[in-house]
Design an enzyme around this catalytic site. Structure first.
Site, PDB file in Angstrom:
ATOM      1  N   ARG A 143      39.911 166.979  -8.698  1.00  0.00           N
ATOM      2  CA  ARG A 143      41.016 166.047  -8.442  1.00  0.00           C
ATOM      3  C   ARG A 143      41.427 166.092  -6.972  1.00  0.00           C
ATOM      4  O   ARG A 143      41.759 165.063  -6.385  1.00  0.00           O
ATOM      5  CB  ARG A 143      42.198 166.410  -9.344  1.00  0.00           C
ATOM      6  N   ALA A 189      36.697 183.018 -17.858  1.00  0.00           N
ATOM      7  CA  ALA A 189      35.943 182.361 -16.790  1.00  0.00           C
ATOM      8  C   ALA A 189      35.495 183.319 -15.692  1.00  0.00           C
ATOM      9  O   ALA A 189      34.351 183.265 -15.228  1.00  0.00           O
ATOM     10  CB  ALA A 189      36.782 181.229 -16.196  1.00  0.00           C
ATOM     11  N   LYS A 233      43.928 180.425 -31.008  1.00  0.00           N
ATOM     12  CA  LYS A 233      43.879 181.759 -30.378  1.00  0.00           C
ATOM     13  C   LYS A 233      44.788 181.818 -29.153  1.00  0.00           C
ATOM     14  O   LYS A 233      45.311 182.889 -28.816  1.00  0.00           O
ATOM     15  CB  LYS A 233      42.439 182.120 -30.028  1.00  0.00           C
ATOM     16  N   THR A 243      40.908 186.823 -25.744  1.00  0.00           N
ATOM     17  CA  THR A 243      42.088 186.182 -25.176  1.00  0.00           C
ATOM     18  C   THR A 243      43.348 187.020 -25.378  1.00  0.00           C
ATOM     19  O   THR A 243      44.243 187.015 -24.532  1.00  0.00           O
ATOM     20  CB  THR A 243      42.290 184.785 -25.791  1.00  0.00           C
ATOM     21  N   ASN A 278      47.085 182.993 -21.195  1.00  0.00           N
ATOM     22  CA  ASN A 278      48.048 182.956 -22.291  1.00  0.00           C
ATOM     23  C   ASN A 278      48.672 184.327 -22.524  1.00  0.00           C
ATOM     24  O   ASN A 278      49.875 184.448 -22.709  1.00  0.00           O
ATOM     25  CB  ASN A 278      47.365 182.443 -23.563  1.00  0.00           C
ATOM     26  N   VAL A 337      51.371 176.002 -16.813  1.00  0.00           N
ATOM     27  CA  VAL A 337      51.839 176.413 -18.132  1.00  0.00           C
ATOM     28  C   VAL A 337      50.622 176.764 -18.971  1.00  0.00           C
ATOM     29  O   VAL A 337      49.644 176.005 -19.025  1.00  0.00           O
ATOM     30  CB  VAL A 337      52.645 175.283 -18.817  1.00  0.00           C
ATOM     31  N   GLU A 394      48.101 177.090 -22.031  1.00  0.00           N
ATOM     32  CA  GLU A 394      47.803 176.118 -23.099  1.00  0.00           C
ATOM     33  C   GLU A 394      48.583 176.410 -24.374  1.00  0.00           C
ATOM     34  O   GLU A 394      49.041 175.514 -25.071  1.00  0.00           O
ATOM     35  CB  GLU A 394      46.299 176.119 -23.402  1.00  0.00           C
TER      36      GLU A 394
END
Length: 338
Positions: free
Chosen positions: A36, A144, A195, A252, A260, A284, A286
């Site tokens: 972007r 990642a 999750k 996670t 998260n 923020v 997910e």
């Protein structure tokens, strides 16, 4: 028979979009990332880095980038959608006229859309016109930064059209990244969405000073919530015991690399939602948005998801995490599998 995929476009230059683009390039594919922001595209193209999202990672020479979506999508044989779940609809709507008609669409987004309560593959099908079951969904324990550094990992590629899943599998198999195929799109997507919510709860527990027993309890009871909802919506219960269920959940909920979990930890230490967002660089997590849509989806099917409900109340009703923790422990006693 699966069609060979050579030219791939990744729409989104965040951490996971860039890491997955690197996987594809390492697998021998020609990859173009759409960013972007023009300065990120220029950095990827000129420096072969994306320091803002993946510091210390060198990107392969055959991976390039642009901020022009038309240029990015020209000639793509597969298109990977790597934007946040709640902005996927708006972004994809602006790209629909540019999508090559024969390209395989691949979703990296993990969430349930607010308002419509649709899974990401359903949103993609609606906007793009690709038939239901024609979108390949990627999920699994895929932090990642670890993958970008070449640490061994596996993933699930789910699609009702098995040949499409196999085509993406062949295009993304490397010495460190092992993708498996699956036809249970519902289960894989719900696992990936839910999750994030459970990871918020684990982060909150860590922020309040609780230890391994609490984490293990939240992970396993969170898994039970996910499986209840998935089974009600037609998913294969075995999916939740696999990479897109338990695998992704453990990664996670346990790793400090998880946005998260880290976001939840700040809330558990007493930060407000706005303070936690500022600490996360304005982003923020997910799970903050998905806890509301998943809660509503579960309610519409009569499925009990107490941890998800608790996360919604903390994030959107201002309830103290310690209060909802006490309420979860004080719920009516019952059989484990009821």
């Amino acid at each position: 028979m699966a069609v060979a995929v050579q030219r791939v476009t990744v729409l989104g230059a965040g951490s996971w979009g860039t890491a997955f683009a690197k996987v594809l390039a390492d697998a021998g594919r020609d990859v173009t990332v759409w960013a972007r922001r023009a300065e990120i595209a220029a950095e990827i193209r000129g420096e072969h880095t994306n320091a803002g999202y993946l510091p210390g990672v060198d990107l392969p020479p055959r991976l390039t980038a642009t901020s022009d979506p038309a240029a990015a999508l020209d000639g793509a044989e597969a298109v990977v959608l790597a934007v946040p779940s709640q902005s996927l609809r708006a972004n994809l709507t602006s790209w629909t006229g540019l999508l090559p008609p024969s390209a395989i669409l691949v979703s990296l987004a993990k969430g349930v859309e607010l308002g419509t309560l649709k899974r990401m593959s359903e949103v993609i099908s609606e906007i793009s016109g690709v038939p239901d079951g024609g979108v390949v969904v990627v999920s699994g324990p895929n932090l990642a930064k670890e993958i970008a550094h070449g640490q061994p990992a596996a993933a699930v590629l789910a699609c009702a059209d098995h040949d499409r899943a196999v085509a993406v599998q062949q295009a993304s198999s490397t010495s460190y990244f092992r993708p498996y195929t699956n036809t249970d799109v519902v289960g894989v997507e719900l696992g990936g969405a839910c999750k994030n919510v459970i990871a918020l709860s684990c982060g909150m527990a860590a922020g309040m000073g609780f230890g391994t027993n609490t984490m293990a309890t939240l992970i396993t009871r969170g898994l039970a919530e996910m499986a209840r909802l998935g089974t009600k919506l037609g998913a294969d219960p075995l999916t939740f015991a696999g990479l897109a269920g338990l695998g992704d959940l453990v990664a996670t909920c346990s790793s400090p690399l998880s946005r998260n979990r880290s976001f939840g930890e700040r809330l558990g230490r007493g930060d407000t939602l706005e303070e936690a967002q500022r600490a996360a660089g304005g982003q923020v997590a997910e799970g903050v948005m998905s806890c509301s849509s998943i809660r509503e989806l579960a309610s519409s099917f009569g499925v009990d998801m107490p941890i998800t409900d608790a996360m919604h109340r903390v994030c959107h009703e201002g309830i103290d995490p310690r209060r909802v923790g006490a309420e979860l422990l004080g719920r009516e006693q019952k059989h484990e599998w009821s």
